[in-house]
Design a protein around this motif. Sequence first.
Motif, PDB file in Angstrom:
ATOM      1  N   ALA A  76       0.935  -1.167  -0.034  1.00  0.00           N
ATOM      2  CA  ALA A  76       0.113  -0.203  -0.224  1.00  0.00           C
ATOM      3  C   ALA A  76       0.964   1.206   0.023  1.00  0.00           C
ATOM      4  CB  ALA A  76      -0.847   0.232   1.188  1.00  0.00           C
ATOM      5  N   SER A  77       2.043   1.186   0.730  1.00  0.00           N
ATOM      6  CA  SER A  77       2.790   2.282   0.712  1.00  0.00           C
ATOM      7  C   SER A  77       3.225   2.725  -0.490  1.00  0.00           C
ATOM      8  CB  SER A  77       4.066   2.037   1.678  1.00  0.00           C
ATOM      9  OG  SER A  77       4.805   0.914   0.981  1.00  0.00           O
ATOM     10  N   ALA A  78       3.284   1.978  -1.582  1.00  0.00           N
ATOM     11  CA  ALA A  78       3.769   2.689  -2.792  1.00  0.00           C
ATOM     12  C   ALA A  78       2.717   3.300  -3.595  1.00  0.00           C
ATOM     13  CB  ALA A  78       4.059   0.971  -3.608  1.00  0.00           C
ATOM     14  N   GLY A  79       1.670   3.468  -3.308  1.00  0.00           N
ATOM     15  CA  GLY A  79       0.528   4.123  -3.936  1.00  0.00           C
ATOM     16  C   GLY A  79       0.315   3.343  -5.334  1.00  0.00           C
ATOM     17  N   LEU A  80      -0.002   4.234  -6.144  1.00  0.00           N
ATOM     18  CA  LEU A  80      -0.075   3.683  -7.748  1.00  0.00           C
ATOM     19  C   LEU A  80       0.866   4.387  -8.569  1.00  0.00           C
ATOM     20  CD1 LEU A  80      -1.639   2.274 -10.031  1.00  0.00           C
ATOM     21  CD2 LEU A  80      -3.394   3.921  -9.982  1.00  0.00           C
ATOM     22  N   ARG A  81       1.824   3.635  -8.856  1.00  0.00           N
ATOM     23  CA  ARG A  81       2.976   4.250  -9.836  1.00  0.00           C
ATOM     24  C   ARG A  81       2.667   3.930 -11.332  1.00  0.00           C
ATOM     25  NH1 ARG A  81       8.224   1.875  -6.269  1.00  0.00           N
ATOM     26  NH2 ARG A  81       7.475   3.168  -4.306  1.00  0.00           N
ATOM     27  N   LEU A  82       3.119   4.785 -11.784  1.00  0.00           N
ATOM     28  CA  LEU A  82       2.973   4.941 -13.336  1.00  0.00           C
ATOM     29  C   LEU A  82       4.312   4.797 -13.763  1.00  0.00           C
ATOM     30  CD1 LEU A  82       1.278   4.587 -15.779  1.00  0.00           C
ATOM     31  CD2 LEU A  82       1.064   6.904 -15.989  1.00  0.00           C
ATOM     32  N   GLU A  83       4.908   3.691 -14.834  1.00  0.00           N
ATOM     33  CA  GLU A  83       6.221   3.701 -15.309  1.00  0.00           C
ATOM     34  C   GLU A  83       6.022   3.573 -16.949  1.00  0.00           C
ATOM     35  OE1 GLU A  83       7.966   0.874 -11.379  1.00  0.00           O
ATOM     36  OE2 GLU A  83       8.132   0.193 -13.343  1.00  0.00           O
ATOM     37  N   ASP A  84       7.291   3.965 -17.346  1.00  0.00           N
ATOM     38  CA  ASP A  84       7.309   3.675 -18.775  1.00  0.00           C
ATOM     39  C   ASP A  84       8.495   3.131 -19.257  1.00  0.00           C
ATOM     40  OD1 ASP A  84       5.863   5.494 -21.369  1.00  0.00           O
ATOM     41  OD2 ASP A  84       8.170   5.286 -21.447  1.00  0.00           O
ATOM     42  N   GLY A  85       8.465   2.122 -19.718  1.00  0.00           N
ATOM     43  CA  GLY A  85      10.068   1.283 -19.959  1.00  0.00           C
ATOM     44  C   GLY A  85      10.682   1.129 -18.684  1.00  0.00           C
ATOM     45  N   GLY A  86      10.053   0.977 -17.437  1.00  0.00           N
ATOM     46  CA  GLY A  86      10.438   0.869 -16.205  1.00  0.00           C
ATOM     47  C   GLY A  86      10.890   2.169 -15.459  1.00  0.00           C
ATOM     48  N   VAL A  87      10.786   3.153 -16.053  1.00  0.00           N
ATOM     49  CA  VAL A  87      10.885   4.524 -15.462  1.00  0.00           C
ATOM     50  C   VAL A  87       9.842   5.113 -14.980  1.00  0.00           C
ATOM     51  CG1 VAL A  87      12.117   6.691 -15.819  1.00  0.00           C
ATOM     52  CG2 VAL A  87      12.912   4.939 -16.955  1.00  0.00           C
ATOM     53  N   GLN A  88       9.868   5.581 -13.481  1.00  0.00           N
ATOM     54  CA  GLN A  88       8.555   6.165 -12.921  1.00  0.00           C
ATOM     55  C   GLN A  88       8.286   7.469 -13.393  1.00  0.00           C
ATOM     56  OE1 GLN A  88       8.384   5.215  -8.758  1.00  0.00           O
ATOM     57  NE2 GLN A  88       6.926   6.871  -8.396  1.00  0.00           N
ATOM     58  N   LEU A  89       6.935   7.542 -14.006  1.00  0.00           N
ATOM     59  CA  LEU A  89       6.436   8.890 -14.408  1.00  0.00           C
ATOM     60  C   LEU A  89       5.555   9.562 -13.566  1.00  0.00           C
ATOM     61  CD1 LEU A  89       5.019   7.614 -17.956  1.00  0.00           C
ATOM     62  CD2 LEU A  89       6.961   8.941 -17.215  1.00  0.00           C
ATOM     63  N   ALA A  90       4.768   8.839 -12.576  1.00  0.00           N
ATOM     64  CA  ALA A  90       4.090   9.501 -11.690  1.00  0.00           C
ATOM     65  C   ALA A  90       3.627   8.557 -10.521  1.00  0.00           C
ATOM     66  CB  ALA A  90       2.790  10.058 -12.532  1.00  0.00           C
ATOM     67  N   GLU A  91       3.315   9.000  -9.509  1.00  0.00           N
ATOM     68  CA  GLU A  91       2.704   8.398  -8.433  1.00  0.00           C
ATOM     69  C   GLU A  91       1.206   9.074  -7.898  1.00  0.00           C
ATOM     70  OE1 GLU A  91       4.127   7.160  -3.941  1.00  0.00           O
ATOM     71  OE2 GLU A  91       5.587   7.605  -5.501  1.00  0.00           O
ATOM     72  N   SER A  92       0.555   8.133  -7.398  1.00  0.00           N
ATOM     73  CA  SER A  92      -0.776   8.812  -7.046  1.00  0.00           C
ATOM     74  C   SER A  92      -1.784   7.936  -6.276  1.00  0.00           C
ATOM     75  CB  SER A  92      -1.713   8.689  -8.471  1.00  0.00           C
ATOM     76  OG  SER A  92      -3.164   8.987  -8.235  1.00  0.00           O
ATOM     77  N   THR A  93      -2.291   8.341  -5.323  1.00  0.00           N
ATOM     78  CA  THR A  93      -3.213   7.319  -4.355  1.00  0.00           C
ATOM     79  C   THR A  93      -4.647   7.545  -4.896  1.00  0.00           C
ATOM     80  OG1 THR A  93      -3.047   9.277  -2.777  1.00  0.00           O
ATOM     81  CG2 THR A  93      -1.548   7.135  -2.522  1.00  0.00           C
ATOM     82  N   GLN A  94      -4.732   8.474  -5.902  1.00  0.00           N
ATOM     83  CA  GLN A  94      -6.199   8.839  -6.382  1.00  0.00           C
ATOM     84  C   GLN A  94      -6.553   8.201  -7.803  1.00  0.00           C
ATOM     85  OE1 GLN A  94      -8.757  10.197  -4.451  1.00  0.00           O
ATOM     86  NE2 GLN A  94      -7.357  10.301  -2.913  1.00  0.00           N
ATOM     87  N   GLY A  95      -5.597   8.537  -8.675  1.00  0.00           N
ATOM     88  CA  GLY A  95      -5.866   7.609  -9.905  1.00  0.00           C
ATOM     89  C   GLY A  95      -6.609   8.800 -10.657  1.00  0.00           C
ATOM     90  N   GLY A  96      -6.524   8.613 -12.145  1.00  0.00           N
ATOM     91  CA  GLY A  96      -7.102   9.693 -12.725  1.00  0.00           C
ATOM     92  C   GLY A  96      -8.639   9.522 -13.024  1.00  0.00           C
ATOM     93  N   GLY A  97      -9.223   9.584 -14.377  1.00  0.00           N
ATOM     94  CA  GLY A  97     -10.450   9.451 -14.693  1.00  0.00           C
ATOM     95  C   GLY A  97     -11.399  10.519 -14.672  1.00  0.00           C
TER      96      GLY A  97
END
Lengths: 330, 330
Positions: free
Chosen positions: B299-320
């Motif tokens: 849970a501590s990681a939140g929601l991580r978005l990666e691109d080719g293994g490189v972290q782009l963003a982190e969010s605990t809310q998400g988009g939408g």
Amino acid sequence: MDEFALIRHYFSSLTDNDASIVVGIGDDCAQVRVPPDMDLVLSIDTLVEGTHFLAGTDPAHIASRLMGAAVSDLAAMGAQPAWFTLALTLPRADEAWLAAFAAALGHCARRFGIRLVGGDTTRGPLTLSVQVQGLVPAGRGLHRRGAAVGDLVCVSGTLGDSRAGLDIQLRPEVQPDPLPASSQVLLQRFFAPEPRLSTGLLIADYASSCIDISDGLLADLGHILRASDVGARIERRQLPLSKALRAYTDIEQARDWALSGGEDFELCFTVPAARWDALCAQLELHGVPLCCVGEILPASAGLRLEDGGVQLAESTQGGGYNHFAQGDDA
Amino acid sequence: MDEFALIRHYFSSLTDNDASIVVGIGDDCAQVRVPPDMDLVLSIDTLVEGTHFLAGTDPAHIASRLMGAAVSDLAAMGAQPAWFTLALTLPRADEAWLAAFAAALGHCARRFGIRLVGGDTTRGPLTLSVQVQGLVPAGRGLHRRGAAVGDLVCVSGTLGDSRAGLDIQLRPEVQPDPLPASSQVLLQRFFAPEPRLSTGLLIADYASSCIDISDGLLADLGHILRASDVGARIERRQLPLSKALRAYTDIEQARDWALSGGEDFELCFTVPAARWDALCAQLELHGVPLCCVGEILPASAGLRLEDGGVQLAESTQGGGYNHFAQGDDA
């Protein structure tokens, strides 16, 4: 708290854990358990601002009419209430409105023994749909079909009160100020209909057919007659009228409202004549009076209205509201 | 035929007898039978003119979106569709509209194997609520809770197509005339979402959690993460994109729509890594591809978005989407 979190907050406060609920609010679907010897009964009802109630109506009154009318369909099936869902379309998330609506909804739900398990909230013109789920013994339950020639036509409680409650609102200028207690009773019948749940369960072993009175006695009895392929005669002088209604208006108006006023949410049912005494013997500890108002005839008789045994009118359609204007179960 | 008889005529043509239906349309409640080894799942969804679709939208498109979105909630529970009810609020009974709507509703109902058992029709601003009922083996079914650290995050089909279908409608001036076949595919994904019923049933024995993608992958995965008290990483390059979407827009836009476009009605689910091969072995005869797009983290990681293994963003809310604007399950 954003608008949507606000709505979730008010409705999640209504949830109530129960062994029958495997998964409640907060998943893609609710998941519930129907006991193996029971059938599920379900009914959906909608109230629309401007059609069923005026803009500015007290949200507590909207909640109590919505729940009363919906749960009344369970009563008419002789069902035990179980779970409900709510689809709420709102122009905006007004906290005071939501708080009052949710409190009244929760009050009704607890009183009727029914649990909120899901819903959907959307933005738009104020519209409320509630679906109620209940349980009846497998293969049993009360239906509109089943009335037979010679059966007694019976109703619960008193008729016409809700229509008088509407009249009080439509003609405020002719009402005494303050309103007498009897008129308050009539308003209460309009705003907070009491589904006849215990009556439905009581008559389930005796009645041959049943419907709840939402469109008026003549219109709703008409549904029983069509579903059962029979006719009936109704004796106008036998209609059960409350003291409050008699205090509010003259006997002719009271009887007209009892016949076609609508929204009483009493039960209209038929009982084989030979079963009536046995049913009456069960009534001693039952708080709601039952009353015979007529008799089932062959289909060729249509629906006859009599006054002291003299035939007044005959109809195969019945009276009552215009269905599309007021809503109707499909 | 009066207005209301017209409505009844169109919907009664949709009824379909079945041994599970004890009493269908035309009584106070429908009465249905749930097999003793099954749980009932149920979900209510609303579409409002002006919020979810524009005035003048083809009634067949309204019906297919309504049914697709509602039945998708059954797919997300791994449920078999059973019965549905419809609460229809209409400004007037327009025969051409009703005929087209009922025909499309009936088409979807037959295709999804779900039967109309009741409804309510009222007058007011165009609003449609459908409640779907389905069946899952008792105590089973797919839920949002249940994802565990190390599980794979998977999706069915392709993502972002429905959002592209919306874009085609929002920017008609930049579309080729005639529309290419690939753009017709994208419009179809928007107007006639295909609930992943067979996929839901297939994964039910393997997945640890599931949700349908109505608000966008990030937002809906966020619901799984909160319900399961875990985090996740998503690899942007793994997102499954259709040829039609790639033909319509560039890869960056396509991936953005795949992450947060919404209304794809694909399934997002998690599978214990050790179960993935066994699930894949079941896929040979299954027409819908499944794809791993990430992994469940603490849970501590939140929601991580990666691109080719490189972290782009982190969010605990998400988009939408904004929930209240678009509607949300309570």
